[in-house]
Design an enzyme around this catalytic site. Structure first.
Site, PDB file in Angstrom:
ATOM      1  N   SER A  78       0.863  -1.178   0.000  1.00  0.00           N
ATOM      2  CA  SER A  78       0.000   0.000   0.000  1.00  0.00           C
ATOM      3  C   SER A  78       0.903   1.232   0.000  1.00  0.00           C
ATOM      4  O   SER A  78       1.996   1.223   0.588  1.00  0.00           O
ATOM      5  CB  SER A  78      -0.859   0.024   1.263  1.00  0.00           C
ATOM      6  N   VAL A  79       0.426   2.301  -0.620  1.00  0.00           N
ATOM      7  CA  VAL A  79       1.198   3.545  -0.624  1.00  0.00           C
ATOM      8  C   VAL A  79       1.444   4.077   0.793  1.00  0.00           C
ATOM      9  O   VAL A  79       2.337   4.885   0.998  1.00  0.00           O
ATOM     10  CB  VAL A  79       0.532   4.636  -1.491  1.00  0.00           C
ATOM     11  N   ASN A 138      -0.187   8.345  -7.831  1.00  0.00           N
ATOM     12  CA  ASN A 138      -1.420   8.184  -8.607  1.00  0.00           C
ATOM     13  C   ASN A 138      -2.451   7.284  -7.917  1.00  0.00           C
ATOM     14  O   ASN A 138      -3.645   7.385  -8.185  1.00  0.00           O
ATOM     15  CB  ASN A 138      -1.038   7.607  -9.982  1.00  0.00           C
ATOM     16  N   SER A 181      -7.977  16.355  -8.055  1.00  0.00           N
ATOM     17  CA  SER A 181      -9.224  16.016  -8.753  1.00  0.00           C
ATOM     18  C   SER A 181     -10.091  17.268  -8.806  1.00  0.00           C
ATOM     19  O   SER A 181     -10.001  18.135  -7.919  1.00  0.00           O
ATOM     20  CB  SER A 181      -9.951  14.930  -7.972  1.00  0.00           C
ATOM     21  N   TYR A 217     -13.014  12.672  -0.120  1.00  0.00           N
ATOM     22  CA  TYR A 217     -12.172  12.671  -1.320  1.00  0.00           C
ATOM     23  C   TYR A 217     -11.782  14.109  -1.713  1.00  0.00           C
ATOM     24  O   TYR A 217     -10.628  14.374  -2.063  1.00  0.00           O
ATOM     25  CB  TYR A 217     -12.959  11.988  -2.437  1.00  0.00           C
ATOM     26  N   LYS A 261      -8.043  15.474  -1.928  1.00  0.00           N
ATOM     27  CA  LYS A 261      -7.536  15.869  -3.241  1.00  0.00           C
ATOM     28  C   LYS A 261      -7.048  17.306  -3.251  1.00  0.00           C
ATOM     29  O   LYS A 261      -6.058  17.618  -3.910  1.00  0.00           O
ATOM     30  CB  LYS A 261      -8.602  15.635  -4.320  1.00  0.00           C
ATOM     31  N   ALA A 293     -10.522  10.782 -16.720  1.00  0.00           N
ATOM     32  CA  ALA A 293     -10.245   9.678 -17.637  1.00  0.00           C
ATOM     33  C   ALA A 293     -11.178   8.507 -17.367  1.00  0.00           C
ATOM     34  O   ALA A 293     -11.653   8.324 -16.245  1.00  0.00           O
ATOM     35  CB  ALA A 293      -8.798   9.213 -17.445  1.00  0.00           C
ATOM     36  N   ALA A 294     -11.389   7.741 -18.410  1.00  0.00           N
ATOM     37  CA  ALA A 294     -12.178   6.523 -18.262  1.00  0.00           C
ATOM     38  C   ALA A 294     -11.359   5.510 -17.472  1.00  0.00           C
ATOM     39  O   ALA A 294     -10.216   5.219 -17.819  1.00  0.00           O
ATOM     40  CB  ALA A 294     -12.511   5.958 -19.638  1.00  0.00           C
ATOM     41  N   SER A 295     -11.929   5.023 -16.392  1.00  0.00           N
ATOM     42  CA  SER A 295     -11.272   3.981 -15.588  1.00  0.00           C
ATOM     43  C   SER A 295     -12.385   3.316 -14.792  1.00  0.00           C
ATOM     44  O   SER A 295     -13.540   3.736 -14.871  1.00  0.00           O
ATOM     45  CB  SER A 295     -10.232   4.583 -14.643  1.00  0.00           C
ATOM     46  N   ARG A 296     -12.029   2.336 -13.992  1.00  0.00           N
ATOM     47  CA  ARG A 296     -13.088   1.692 -13.194  1.00  0.00           C
ATOM     48  C   ARG A 296     -13.720   2.695 -12.222  1.00  0.00           C
ATOM     49  O   ARG A 296     -14.831   2.506 -11.764  1.00  0.00           O
ATOM     50  CB  ARG A 296     -12.515   0.481 -12.454  1.00  0.00           C
TER      51      ARG A 296
HETATM   52  P1  NAD Z   1      -8.210   3.205 -10.859  1.00  0.00           P
HETATM   53  O1  NAD Z   1      -9.097   2.671  -9.794  1.00  0.00           O
HETATM   54  O2  NAD Z   1      -8.289   2.573 -12.208  1.00  0.00           O
HETATM   55  O3  NAD Z   1      -6.689   3.182 -10.420  1.00  0.00           O
HETATM   56  C1  NAD Z   1      -6.257   3.397  -9.110  1.00  0.00           C
HETATM   57  C2  NAD Z   1      -5.287   2.297  -8.762  1.00  0.00           C
HETATM   58  O4  NAD Z   1      -4.744   2.561  -7.462  1.00  0.00           O
HETATM   59  C3  NAD Z   1      -5.937   0.921  -8.702  1.00  0.00           C
HETATM   60  O5  NAD Z   1      -5.258   0.028  -9.568  1.00  0.00           O
HETATM   61  C4  NAD Z   1      -5.816   0.511  -7.242  1.00  0.00           C
HETATM   62  O6  NAD Z   1      -5.628  -0.873  -7.036  1.00  0.00           O
HETATM   63  C5  NAD Z   1      -4.629   1.321  -6.787  1.00  0.00           C
HETATM   64  N1  NAD Z   1      -4.611   1.544  -5.348  1.00  0.00           N
HETATM   65  C6  NAD Z   1      -5.651   1.890  -4.557  1.00  0.00           C
HETATM   66  N2  NAD Z   1      -5.265   1.993  -3.282  1.00  0.00           N
HETATM   67  C7  NAD Z   1      -3.943   1.721  -3.257  1.00  0.00           C
HETATM   68  C8  NAD Z   1      -2.978   1.690  -2.223  1.00  0.00           C
HETATM   69  N3  NAD Z   1      -3.303   1.947  -0.952  1.00  0.00           N
HETATM   70  N4  NAD Z   1      -1.701   1.395  -2.548  1.00  0.00           N
HETATM   71  C9  NAD Z   1      -1.362   1.111  -3.821  1.00  0.00           C
HETATM   72  N5  NAD Z   1      -2.244   1.114  -4.838  1.00  0.00           N
HETATM   73  C10 NAD Z   1      -3.517   1.423  -4.563  1.00  0.00           C
HETATM   74  O7  NAD Z   1      -8.547   4.765 -10.971  1.00  0.00           O
HETATM   75  P2  NAD Z   1      -7.949   5.930 -11.913  1.00  0.00           P
HETATM   76  O8  NAD Z   1      -9.106   6.638 -12.461  1.00  0.00           O
HETATM   77  O9  NAD Z   1      -6.896   5.447 -12.809  1.00  0.00           O
HETATM   78  O10 NAD Z   1      -7.321   6.891 -10.798  1.00  0.00           O
HETATM   79  C11 NAD Z   1      -5.969   7.258 -10.711  1.00  0.00           C
HETATM   80  C12 NAD Z   1      -5.840   8.520  -9.882  1.00  0.00           C
HETATM   81  O11 NAD Z   1      -6.479   9.607 -10.537  1.00  0.00           O
HETATM   82  C13 NAD Z   1      -6.483   8.431  -8.501  1.00  0.00           C
HETATM   83  O12 NAD Z   1      -5.688   9.122  -7.563  1.00  0.00           O
HETATM   84  C14 NAD Z   1      -7.805   9.141  -8.693  1.00  0.00           C
HETATM   85  O13 NAD Z   1      -8.310   9.643  -7.478  1.00  0.00           O
HETATM   86  C15 NAD Z   1      -7.381  10.227  -9.658  1.00  0.00           C
HETATM   87  N6  NAD Z   1      -8.477  10.807 -10.421  1.00  0.00           N
HETATM   88  C16 NAD Z   1      -9.061  10.097 -11.425  1.00  0.00           C
HETATM   89  C17 NAD Z   1     -10.079  10.694 -12.146  1.00  0.00           C
HETATM   90  C18 NAD Z   1     -10.717   9.990 -13.305  1.00  0.00           C
HETATM   91  O14 NAD Z   1     -11.515  10.626 -14.015  1.00  0.00           O
HETATM   92  N7  NAD Z   1     -10.398   8.742 -13.572  1.00  0.00           N
HETATM   93  C19 NAD Z   1     -10.536  11.968 -11.817  1.00  0.00           C
HETATM   94  C20 NAD Z   1      -9.908  12.658 -10.794  1.00  0.00           C
HETATM   95  C21 NAD Z   1      -8.882  12.067 -10.109  1.00  0.00           C
END
Ligand code: NAD
Length: 306
Positions: free
Chosen positions: A76-77, A100, A152, A165, A169, A197-200
């Site tokens: 974990s981070v 990230n 974010s 959150y 952020k 971005a598109a992600s889970r």
């Molecule tokens: P995601 O869920 O696809 O990726 C996040 C990854 O972080 C996952 O693979 C998860 O397993 C990992 N993770 C979670 N907790 C962890 C921990 N304690 N230690 C190590 N790894 C851990 O989501 P994403 O959309 O790719 O998000 C990436 C970053 O961008 C995040 O910080 C998210 O808050 C930020 N963000 C994303 C969006 C968006 O539109 N996707 C918008 C604003 C901010």
């Protein structure tokens, strides 16, 4: 550097949460441009439950089968020292840290539990701190380092159901600004991005036709430019997504000055309220010194007409 392909040969890039989404896109890119990449991922759900090695391993396999160099880390981070240790053990150095990793615990403030608040703070705030803190001595010693922290729009503007959150952020912004100041002397640059971005994470809140226009790969160019050795950019905030990239900054209204002869009362302030929110002649402060200068200037003026 314009027109040339940016490369990162010989450098070690640590990407947290690189098992999917944006992190995976960063990891694949930097490996394809010559970097050694530490692919960190805890492998849990987007709510921060569970864990496993699959997510990080899959990305490492993708990189190595394409001829790149990558090492997995499953901590974990919150244990940032272990993640940086993986970089040092595998490659002897760390040059770039991309904070990230992230999770969501969305819930209205009325129903927020300490666990929802604490977990978000641990992953986003403590996690970014721990990773940067562990990398910092290496950055200082080699007089080189690049940090990207991930904010974010929820943090910058607020978002229903995301008090935890949002707080975590926006913390990335203050954290980044101070890292940029403390790192300047050592060629350590820190910038913060608010991506989309598109992600889970976004899969359930946006329709497919919108997600289609928000490829994680389209966030990569900004991060690639910011962490490159040729970049002078530091202490900056960017919004990035769907191919749109823009810097953000603070804006200050003209303001109102209460003087001793106004008695400094609420009634006196109300009388002059228009100036407080008058953005017709804005200024763009970059630090507390700007506010002090403003006061000095203001107090040199002759007293207000009665
Ligand atoms: P995601 O869920 O696809 O990726 C996040 C990854 O972080 C996952 O693979 C998860 O397993 C990992 N993770 C979670 N907790 C962890 C921990 N304690 N230690 C190590 N790894 C851990 O989501 P994403 O959309 O790719 O998000 C990436 C970053 O961008 C995040 O910080 C998210 O808050 C930020 N963000 C994303 C969006 C968006 O539109 N996707 C918008 C604003 C901010």
């Amino acid at each position: 550097m314009a027109g040339e392909q940016l490369r990162y040969d010989g450098q070690t890039v640590v990407v947290t949460g690189a098992g999917g989404g944006l992190g995976r896109a960063y990891a694949l890119f930097f490996a394809s441009r010559g970097a050694n990449v530490v692919v960190n991922d805890l492998g849990g759900s987007f709510k921060g439950e569970g864990g496993g090695s699959k997510a990080a391993d899959a990305v490492v396999n993708e990189i190595t089968s394409a001829g790149g160099k990558a090492t997995a880390n499953y901590d974990s981070v919150e244990n940032g020292d272990k993640i940086i240790e993986t970089a040092i053990k595998a490659y002897g150095r760390v040059d770039v840290l991309i904070n990230n990793a992230g999770i969501l615990r969305d819930i209205s403030f009325k129903n927020m539990k300490d666990q929802d608040w604490d977990l978000i703070m641990k992953v986003h705030v403590v996690g970014a701190y721990k990773c940067a803190r562990a990398a910092w001595p290496h950055f200082r010693k080699q007089k080189y380092g690049r940090v990207i922290n991930t904010a974010s729009a929820a943090g910058l503007f607020g978002s229903f159901g995301q008090t935890n959150y949002s707080a975590a952020k926006l913390a990335q912004v203050g954290f980044t600004e101070t890292l940029a100041k403390e790192g300047a002397k050592y060629n350590i640059h820190a910038n913060v991005i608010a991506p989309i971005a598109a992600s889970r994470m976004t899969a359930t809140v946006m329709p497919p036709e919108v997600l289609d226009k928000l490829k994680p790969e389209w966030v990569v160019p900004l991060v690639a430019v910011l962490v490159h050795k040729s970049s002078e950019e530091t202490g900056s905030i960017f919004e990035v997504g769907g191919g749109h990239i823009a810097k953000l900054r603070w804006q200050r209204a003209k303001g109102t000055l209460l003087r001793a002869d106004d008695s400094f009362t609420p009634a006196a302030l109300l009388k002059k309220w228009d100036g407080v929110a008058d953005f017709s002649e804005p200024s763009y402060p970059t630090g507390p010194a700007n506010f002090m200068e403003l006061l000095e200037d203001a107090h040199k003026l002759p007293p207000n007409d009665p």
